[in-house]
Design a protein around this motif. Structure first.
Motif, PDB file in Angstrom:
ATOM      1  N   GLN A 111      11.448 -20.129 -20.654  1.00  0.00           N
ATOM      2  CA  GLN A 111      11.780 -21.179 -19.681  1.00  0.00           C
ATOM      3  C   GLN A 111      11.055 -22.489 -19.954  1.00  0.00           C
ATOM      4  OE1 GLN A 111      12.065 -19.407 -15.515  1.00  0.00           O
ATOM      5  NE2 GLN A 111      11.483 -17.611 -16.725  1.00  0.00           N
ATOM      6  N   ILE A 112      10.232 -22.535 -20.989  1.00  0.00           N
ATOM      7  CA  ILE A 112       9.532 -23.762 -21.357  1.00  0.00           C
ATOM      8  C   ILE A 112      10.388 -24.530 -22.355  1.00  0.00           C
ATOM      9  CG2 ILE A 112       7.496 -24.701 -22.537  1.00  0.00           C
ATOM     10  CD1 ILE A 112       5.939 -22.267 -21.440  1.00  0.00           C
ATOM     11  N   PRO A 113      10.752 -25.775 -22.009  1.00  0.00           N
ATOM     12  CA  PRO A 113      11.549 -26.546 -22.974  1.00  0.00           C
ATOM     13  C   PRO A 113      10.680 -26.978 -24.148  1.00  0.00           C
ATOM     14  CG  PRO A 113      11.037 -27.887 -21.039  1.00  0.00           C
ATOM     15  CD  PRO A 113      10.466 -26.524 -20.777  1.00  0.00           C
ATOM     16  N   GLY A 114      11.189 -26.810 -25.350  1.00  0.00           N
ATOM     17  CA  GLY A 114      10.441 -27.247 -26.522  1.00  0.00           C
ATOM     18  C   GLY A 114       9.546 -26.166 -27.086  1.00  0.00           C
ATOM     19  N   PRO A 115       8.799 -26.533 -28.137  1.00  0.00           N
ATOM     20  CA  PRO A 115       7.986 -25.557 -28.860  1.00  0.00           C
ATOM     21  C   PRO A 115       6.781 -25.077 -28.057  1.00  0.00           C
ATOM     22  CG  PRO A 115       7.624 -27.751 -29.746  1.00  0.00           C
ATOM     23  CD  PRO A 115       8.722 -27.882 -28.736  1.00  0.00           C
ATOM     24  N   VAL A 116       6.333 -23.851 -28.366  1.00  0.00           N
ATOM     25  CA  VAL A 116       5.198 -23.225 -27.683  1.00  0.00           C
ATOM     26  C   VAL A 116       4.181 -22.741 -28.713  1.00  0.00           C
ATOM     27  CG1 VAL A 116       4.518 -21.123 -26.407  1.00  0.00           C
ATOM     28  CG2 VAL A 116       6.410 -22.549 -25.572  1.00  0.00           C
ATOM     29  N   VAL A 117       2.901 -22.975 -28.424  1.00  0.00           N
ATOM     30  CA  VAL A 117       1.808 -22.323 -29.148  1.00  0.00           C
ATOM     31  C   VAL A 117       1.231 -21.288 -28.194  1.00  0.00           C
ATOM     32  CG1 VAL A 117      -0.491 -22.595 -30.161  1.00  0.00           C
ATOM     33  CG2 VAL A 117       1.306 -24.276 -30.651  1.00  0.00           C
ATOM     34  N   LEU A 118       1.316 -20.021 -28.585  1.00  0.00           N
ATOM     35  CA  LEU A 118       0.934 -18.908 -27.713  1.00  0.00           C
ATOM     36  C   LEU A 118      -0.485 -18.470 -28.062  1.00  0.00           C
ATOM     37  CD1 LEU A 118       2.397 -17.364 -25.475  1.00  0.00           C
ATOM     38  CD2 LEU A 118       3.468 -15.942 -27.229  1.00  0.00           C
ATOM     39  N   VAL A 119      -1.361 -18.498 -27.052  1.00  0.00           N
ATOM     40  CA  VAL A 119      -2.781 -18.180 -27.249  1.00  0.00           C
ATOM     41  C   VAL A 119      -3.102 -16.920 -26.454  1.00  0.00           C
ATOM     42  CG1 VAL A 119      -5.154 -19.000 -26.963  1.00  0.00           C
ATOM     43  CG2 VAL A 119      -3.305 -20.647 -27.453  1.00  0.00           C
ATOM     44  N   GLY A 120      -3.675 -15.902 -27.110  1.00  0.00           N
ATOM     45  CA  GLY A 120      -3.984 -14.655 -26.408  1.00  0.00           C
ATOM     46  C   GLY A 120      -5.435 -14.261 -26.570  1.00  0.00           C
ATOM     47  N   HIS A 121      -6.108 -14.016 -25.441  1.00  0.00           N
ATOM     48  CA  HIS A 121      -7.487 -13.526 -25.468  1.00  0.00           C
ATOM     49  C   HIS A 121      -7.493 -12.020 -25.264  1.00  0.00           C
ATOM     50  CE1 HIS A 121     -11.392 -12.556 -23.296  1.00  0.00           C
ATOM     51  NE2 HIS A 121     -11.787 -12.999 -24.481  1.00  0.00           N
ATOM     52  N   SER A 122      -8.231 -11.287 -26.119  1.00  0.00           N
ATOM     53  CA  SER A 122      -8.461  -9.859 -25.916  1.00  0.00           C
ATOM     54  C   SER A 122      -7.138  -9.082 -25.880  1.00  0.00           C
ATOM     55  CB  SER A 122      -9.273  -9.689 -24.627  1.00  0.00           C
ATOM     56  OG  SER A 122      -9.742  -8.381 -24.475  1.00  0.00           O
ATOM     57  N   TYR A 123      -6.876  -8.345 -24.793  1.00  0.00           N
ATOM     58  CA  TYR A 123      -5.590  -7.660 -24.617  1.00  0.00           C
ATOM     59  C   TYR A 123      -4.425  -8.640 -24.694  1.00  0.00           C
ATOM     60  CZ  TYR A 123      -1.741  -5.583 -21.906  1.00  0.00           C
ATOM     61  OH  TYR A 123      -0.508  -5.162 -21.469  1.00  0.00           O
ATOM     62  N   GLY A 124      -4.671  -9.892 -24.289  1.00  0.00           N
ATOM     63  CA  GLY A 124      -3.642 -10.928 -24.415  1.00  0.00           C
ATOM     64  C   GLY A 124      -3.167 -11.107 -25.848  1.00  0.00           C
ATOM     65  N   GLY A 125      -4.020 -10.755 -26.815  1.00  0.00           N
ATOM     66  CA  GLY A 125      -3.613 -10.791 -28.213  1.00  0.00           C
ATOM     67  C   GLY A 125      -2.489  -9.805 -28.488  1.00  0.00           C
ATOM     68  N   ALA A 126      -2.590  -8.612 -27.899  1.00  0.00           N
ATOM     69  CA  ALA A 126      -1.513  -7.618 -28.043  1.00  0.00           C
ATOM     70  C   ALA A 126      -0.232  -8.134 -27.396  1.00  0.00           C
ATOM     71  CB  ALA A 126      -1.947  -6.292 -27.414  1.00  0.00           C
ATOM     72  N   VAL A 127      -0.376  -8.798 -26.244  1.00  0.00           N
ATOM     73  CA  VAL A 127       0.788  -9.338 -25.527  1.00  0.00           C
ATOM     74  C   VAL A 127       1.492 -10.411 -26.354  1.00  0.00           C
ATOM     75  CG1 VAL A 127       1.547 -10.579 -23.461  1.00  0.00           C
ATOM     76  CG2 VAL A 127      -0.166  -8.758 -23.259  1.00  0.00           C
ATOM     77  N   ILE A 128       0.738 -11.337 -26.956  1.00  0.00           N
ATOM     78  CA  ILE A 128       1.385 -12.403 -27.737  1.00  0.00           C
ATOM     79  C   ILE A 128       1.961 -11.855 -29.049  1.00  0.00           C
ATOM     80  CG2 ILE A 128      -0.084 -14.172 -26.693  1.00  0.00           C
ATOM     81  CD1 ILE A 128      -1.426 -14.529 -29.485  1.00  0.00           C
ATOM     82  N   THR A 129       1.414 -10.750 -29.539  1.00  0.00           N
ATOM     83  CA  THR A 129       1.954 -10.119 -30.744  1.00  0.00           C
ATOM     84  C   THR A 129       3.404  -9.710 -30.512  1.00  0.00           C
ATOM     85  OG1 THR A 129      -0.214  -9.310 -31.436  1.00  0.00           O
ATOM     86  CG2 THR A 129       1.686  -8.155 -32.326  1.00  0.00           C
ATOM     87  N   VAL A 130       3.698  -9.259 -29.291  1.00  0.00           N
ATOM     88  CA  VAL A 130       5.049  -8.811 -28.945  1.00  0.00           C
ATOM     89  C   VAL A 130       5.892  -9.970 -28.419  1.00  0.00           C
ATOM     90  CG1 VAL A 130       6.396  -7.189 -27.546  1.00  0.00           C
ATOM     91  CG2 VAL A 130       4.152  -6.501 -28.438  1.00  0.00           C
ATOM     92  N   ALA A 131       5.350 -10.736 -27.469  1.00  0.00           N
ATOM     93  CA  ALA A 131       6.111 -11.831 -26.843  1.00  0.00           C
ATOM     94  C   ALA A 131       6.330 -13.003 -27.797  1.00  0.00           C
ATOM     95  CB  ALA A 131       5.388 -12.317 -25.584  1.00  0.00           C
ATOM     96  N   GLY A 132       5.514 -13.084 -28.846  1.00  0.00           N
ATOM     97  CA  GLY A 132       5.556 -14.221 -29.762  1.00  0.00           C
ATOM     98  C   GLY A 132       6.795 -14.305 -30.625  1.00  0.00           C
ATOM     99  N   VAL A 133       7.682 -13.313 -30.563  1.00  0.00           N
ATOM    100  CA  VAL A 133       8.923 -13.379 -31.334  1.00  0.00           C
ATOM    101  C   VAL A 133       9.967 -14.273 -30.651  1.00  0.00           C
ATOM    102  CG1 VAL A 133       8.569 -11.140 -32.464  1.00  0.00           C
ATOM    103  CG2 VAL A 133       9.853 -11.247 -30.311  1.00  0.00           C
ATOM    104  N   GLU A 134       9.675 -14.747 -29.451  1.00  0.00           N
ATOM    105  CA  GLU A 134      10.598 -15.692 -28.797  1.00  0.00           C
ATOM    106  C   GLU A 134      10.830 -16.894 -29.710  1.00  0.00           C
ATOM    107  OE1 GLU A 134      12.428 -15.484 -25.939  1.00  0.00           O
ATOM    108  OE2 GLU A 134      11.730 -13.414 -25.977  1.00  0.00           O
ATOM    109  N   GLU A 135      12.063 -17.394 -29.700  1.00  0.00           N
ATOM    110  CA  GLU A 135      12.509 -18.408 -30.650  1.00  0.00           C
ATOM    111  C   GLU A 135      11.651 -19.676 -30.655  1.00  0.00           C
ATOM    112  OE1 GLU A 135      16.754 -20.525 -31.442  1.00  0.00           O
ATOM    113  OE2 GLU A 135      16.842 -18.550 -30.510  1.00  0.00           O
ATOM    114  N   ASN A 136      11.201 -20.097 -29.468  1.00  0.00           N
ATOM    115  CA  ASN A 136      10.475 -21.376 -29.407  1.00  0.00           C
ATOM    116  C   ASN A 136       8.975 -21.245 -29.659  1.00  0.00           C
ATOM    117  OD1 ASN A 136      10.442 -20.035 -26.879  1.00  0.00           O
ATOM    118  ND2 ASN A 136      10.018 -21.933 -25.770  1.00  0.00           N
ATOM    119  N   VAL A 137       8.493 -20.034 -29.936  1.00  0.00           N
ATOM    120  CA  VAL A 137       7.078 -19.860 -30.282  1.00  0.00           C
ATOM    121  C   VAL A 137       6.884 -20.257 -31.740  1.00  0.00           C
ATOM    122  CG1 VAL A 137       5.172 -18.228 -30.545  1.00  0.00           C
ATOM    123  CG2 VAL A 137       6.696 -18.053 -28.565  1.00  0.00           C
ATOM    124  N   LYS A 138       6.038 -21.262 -31.967  1.00  0.00           N
ATOM    125  CA  LYS A 138       5.844 -21.812 -33.316  1.00  0.00           C
ATOM    126  C   LYS A 138       4.526 -21.397 -33.951  1.00  0.00           C
ATOM    127  CE  LYS A 138       9.760 -23.840 -32.876  1.00  0.00           C
ATOM    128  NZ  LYS A 138      10.924 -23.148 -33.470  1.00  0.00           N
TER     129      LYS A 138
END
Length: 240
Positions: free
Chosen positions: A59-86
């Motif tokens: 839902q964020i227009p434009g490119p995204v840089v996804l930052v994950g701390h700790s367990y959040g790293g596991a979350v961005i590993t999976v969620a980071g395949v979204e098209e706008n994640v750069k």
């Protein structure tokens, strides 16, 4: 580059914490003219949490840089395949391989001090007669394990305001590994007593990340906010 074209930094907190763990980094990023979003992660399951964060990112227009701390790293590993994640940035985080669980990645290394300080509590699961299990950290042990170089008064607040992680999250396997297709940066907290720093190093090396080491506790964002903001800004500039 105008603010609408520049990437949005999406900060994903870890277990036993909430988005306030980025409270010192967010002003640094805003001062640098960056767009920032710091959502609350449900901390109920790796697959569910990743799906929720993916929906936020979409839902964020434009490119995204996804930052994950700790367990959040596991979350961005999976969620980071979204098209706008750069780009991906891992802060003392788990960089899972596709088909790997948190438990499996951690299981290859000696336990950190965290393992002996965990508390397991049942909680009701909607639509099920079986309770779930919440995992949290003993309040009196939290400051030393999580936040040894954070202001003690703040560490005391964090200890009593934990957001537990459901045990289910440790066992679920990552269905994707976004670092395979996205440039990634990793920060190792070399004085980490929550995650064995070698777990961080292993995951980052396997992913071929640009890696930095900071002599820090697990909560590097509160202990060294400028250093964290520098790394995030580096990722933003690289893809912006």
């Amino acid at each position: 580059m105008s603010n609408t074209d520049s990437p949005t930094v999406v900060l994903i907190h870890g277990a036993f914490a909430d988005a306030s763990s980025f409270a010192r980094v967010i002003p640094e990023l805003i001062d640098r003219g960056l767009n920032v979003v710091a959502p609350a992660v449900p901390n109920r399951s790796l697959l569910g949490d990743s799906a929720y964060i993916a929906s936020v990112v979409r839902q964020i227009p434009g490119p995204v840089v996804l930052v994950g701390h700790s367990y959040g790293g596991a979350v961005i590993t999976v969620a980071g395949v979204e098209e706008n994640v750069k780009a991906l940035v891992y802060l003392a985080g788990y960089a899972l391989e596709e088909g790997e669980s948190l438990g499996e990645l951690q299981g290859g290394f000696p336990d950190s001090d965290l393992a002996a300080a965990l508390v397991y509590t049942p909680f009701p699961v909607e639509g099920s007669t079986e309770p779930g299990t919440d995992v949290s950290v003993q309040i009196d042990k939290f400051p030393a394990i999580f936040a040894a170089d954070v202001d003690p008064d703040l560490a005391a607040v964090l200890a009593v305001s934990q957001r537990p992680l459901a045990a289910l999250a440790f066992a679920e396997k990552a269905p994707a590994a976004a670092w395979k297709t996205r440039p990634s940066w990793g920060l190792v907290s070399s004085s980490d007593h929550t995650i064995n720093p070698d777990v961080e190093r292993f995951g980052y090396k396997r992913a071929g990340m640009t890696t930095v080491e900071v002599d820090s506790s697990h909560l590097v964002m509160l202990a060294h906010p400028r250093r964290v903001a520098d790394l995030i800004e580096e990722a933003v500039r690289a893809v912006g």
